[in-house]
Design an enzyme around this catalytic site. Structure first.
Site, PDB file in Angstrom:
ATOM      1  N   GLU A   2      62.808  76.750  25.075  1.00 52.06           N
ATOM      2  CA  GLU A   2      64.172  77.198  25.363  1.00 52.06           C
ATOM      3  C   GLU A   2      65.219  76.257  24.755  1.00 52.06           C
ATOM      4  O   GLU A   2      65.111  75.043  24.872  1.00 52.06           O
ATOM      5  CB  GLU A   2      64.389  77.280  26.883  1.00 52.06           C
ATOM      6  CG  GLU A   2      63.539  78.340  27.563  1.00 52.06           C
ATOM      7  CD  GLU A   2      63.764  79.725  26.996  1.00 52.06           C
ATOM      8  OE1 GLU A   2      64.912  80.053  26.604  1.00 52.06           O
ATOM      9  OE2 GLU A   2      62.803  80.505  26.925  1.00 52.06           O
TER      10      GLU A   2
ATOM     11  N   ASP B 144      65.796  76.300  19.408  1.00 52.58           N
ATOM     12  CA  ASP B 144      65.945  76.907  18.078  1.00 52.58           C
ATOM     13  C   ASP B 144      67.155  76.348  17.349  1.00 52.58           C
ATOM     14  O   ASP B 144      67.049  75.891  16.217  1.00 52.58           O
ATOM     15  CB  ASP B 144      65.984  78.438  18.150  1.00 52.58           C
ATOM     16  CG  ASP B 144      67.036  79.007  19.084  1.00 52.58           C
ATOM     17  OD1 ASP B 144      67.623  78.252  19.888  1.00 52.58           O
ATOM     18  OD2 ASP B 144      67.270  80.226  19.012  1.00 52.58           O
TER      19      ASP B 144
ATOM     20  N   GLY C  59      72.087  92.182  28.446  1.00 54.76           N
ATOM     21  CA  GLY C  59      72.428  91.033  29.280  1.00 54.76           C
ATOM     22  C   GLY C  59      71.308  90.549  30.166  1.00 54.76           C
ATOM     23  O   GLY C  59      71.550  89.848  31.144  1.00 54.76           O
ATOM     24  N   ALA C  60      70.074  90.886  29.815  1.00 47.40           N
ATOM     25  CA  ALA C  60      68.936  90.524  30.657  1.00 47.40           C
ATOM     26  C   ALA C  60      68.076  89.417  30.056  1.00 47.40           C
ATOM     27  O   ALA C  60      66.986  89.133  30.542  1.00 47.40           O
ATOM     28  CB  ALA C  60      68.066  91.756  30.911  1.00 47.40           C
TER      29      ALA C  60
ATOM     30  N   ASP D 156      65.696  84.661  18.089  1.00 49.80           N
ATOM     31  CA  ASP D 156      65.678  86.037  18.578  1.00 49.80           C
ATOM     32  C   ASP D 156      65.382  87.025  17.457  1.00 49.80           C
ATOM     33  O   ASP D 156      64.524  87.907  17.584  1.00 49.80           O
ATOM     34  CB  ASP D 156      67.009  86.386  19.231  1.00 49.80           C
ATOM     35  CG  ASP D 156      67.305  85.524  20.447  1.00 49.80           C
ATOM     36  OD1 ASP D 156      66.409  84.773  20.872  1.00 49.80           O
ATOM     37  OD2 ASP D 156      68.430  85.598  20.963  1.00 49.80           O
TER      38      ASP D 156
ATOM     39  N   TYR E 247      75.477  79.823  28.044  1.00 52.12           N
ATOM     40  CA  TYR E 247      74.786  79.608  26.775  1.00 52.12           C
ATOM     41  C   TYR E 247      75.632  78.752  25.837  1.00 52.12           C
ATOM     42  O   TYR E 247      75.161  77.770  25.262  1.00 52.12           O
ATOM     43  CB  TYR E 247      74.450  80.942  26.111  1.00 52.12           C
ATOM     44  CG  TYR E 247      73.579  80.803  24.887  1.00 52.12           C
ATOM     45  CD1 TYR E 247      72.199  80.961  24.968  1.00 52.12           C
ATOM     46  CD2 TYR E 247      74.126  80.489  23.647  1.00 52.12           C
ATOM     47  CE1 TYR E 247      71.392  80.815  23.850  1.00 52.12           C
ATOM     48  CE2 TYR E 247      73.339  80.338  22.530  1.00 52.12           C
ATOM     49  CZ  TYR E 247      71.971  80.505  22.628  1.00 52.12           C
ATOM     50  OH  TYR E 247      71.190  80.346  21.516  1.00 52.12           O
TER      51      TYR E 247
END
Length: 229
Positions: A20, A23, A111-112, A161, A213
């Site tokens: 997490e 990247d 948004g999940a 992503d 984020y």
């Protein structure tokens, strides 16, 4: 739009197994694609017009290739139009290409934390790459999607992503070195072992362009500056 599309192109959502926030810190990540998709139906036009529609909101967004730029785009159309602009940044001659009609649908929850935006960018990038005969590989299309999201949408995401969406394969993860962008599709062997990874909806939503984020990325960059790394 009242006509059959030339084809359908899809980009899956993704889950990150490990790594997490590494990247955009030039680290290692191990995501995998999931069985939810954004699907783009596209048909080229004989003029320079772009028309966009989605079942997510009502109405049609209309513009032209001559008006595509990184500023002034907002809402859902910023994602596909951002990809158009970013393809121009990666070699597509937008002054000499036809417009298109494009309809989007997606069952990747918004948004999940499943990268619904990257799924859209990947589907649109694949569609235009083939329709415009650009000849870009999937790793380049991942950079196109990231560029669109960073500059046009305003979300400071890394490359993970889009890479997971474009390089993912069934029962595999994508091992990605975000510094070199070297990627390897790694078999997980879950099917043979009778194992499934469950993705659970926690009912918490977020937006990449604001909130936690962005502040986490700012903190990481500040830490790197202080440490001189």
């Amino acid at each position: 739009f009242g006509v059959e599309p030339s084809g359908f192109w899809a980009g899956p959502g993704r889950v990150n197994l490990i790594g997490e926030h590494t990247d955009y810190n030039d680290g290692l990540v191990l995501p995998f694609a999931i069985d939810r998709w954004a699907v783009a139906a596209l048909r080229l036009r004989s003029d320079r017009t772009i028309r966009l529609a989605t079942d997510y909101v009502d109405g049609v967004v209309e513009t032209t290739l001559d008006r595509i730029g990184p500023a002034g785009l907002s809402g859902w159309s910023a994602y596909p139009l951002g990809v158009v602009w970013a393809l121009g940044e990666h070699g597509a001659d937008l002054t000499d290409l036809p417009g298109f009609d494009l309809a989007l649908t997606s069952d990747v929850p918004v948004g999940a934390g499943l990268s619904s935006s990257a799924a859209i960018e990947s589907a649109v990038g694949m569609a235009l790459n083939e329709a415009w005969q650009l000849g870009l590989d999937r790793q380049t299309l991942a950079r196109v999607g990231q560029r669109a999201e960073n500059v046009v949408v305003g979300a400071p995401t890394g490359i993970m992503d889009q890479s997971a969406s474009l390089l993912g394969a069934p029962d595999c993860a994508v091992f990605l070195d975000c510094r070199s962008l070297d990627a390897e599709v790694v078999p997980l062997g879950l099917d043979a072992a009778g194992i499934e990874v469950l993705v659970v909806d926690t009912r918490v939503s977020h937006a990449h362009a604001d909130g936690g984020y962005a502040s986490r990325r700012t903190a990481c960059e500040a830490g790197a500056r202080i440490l001189g790394v």
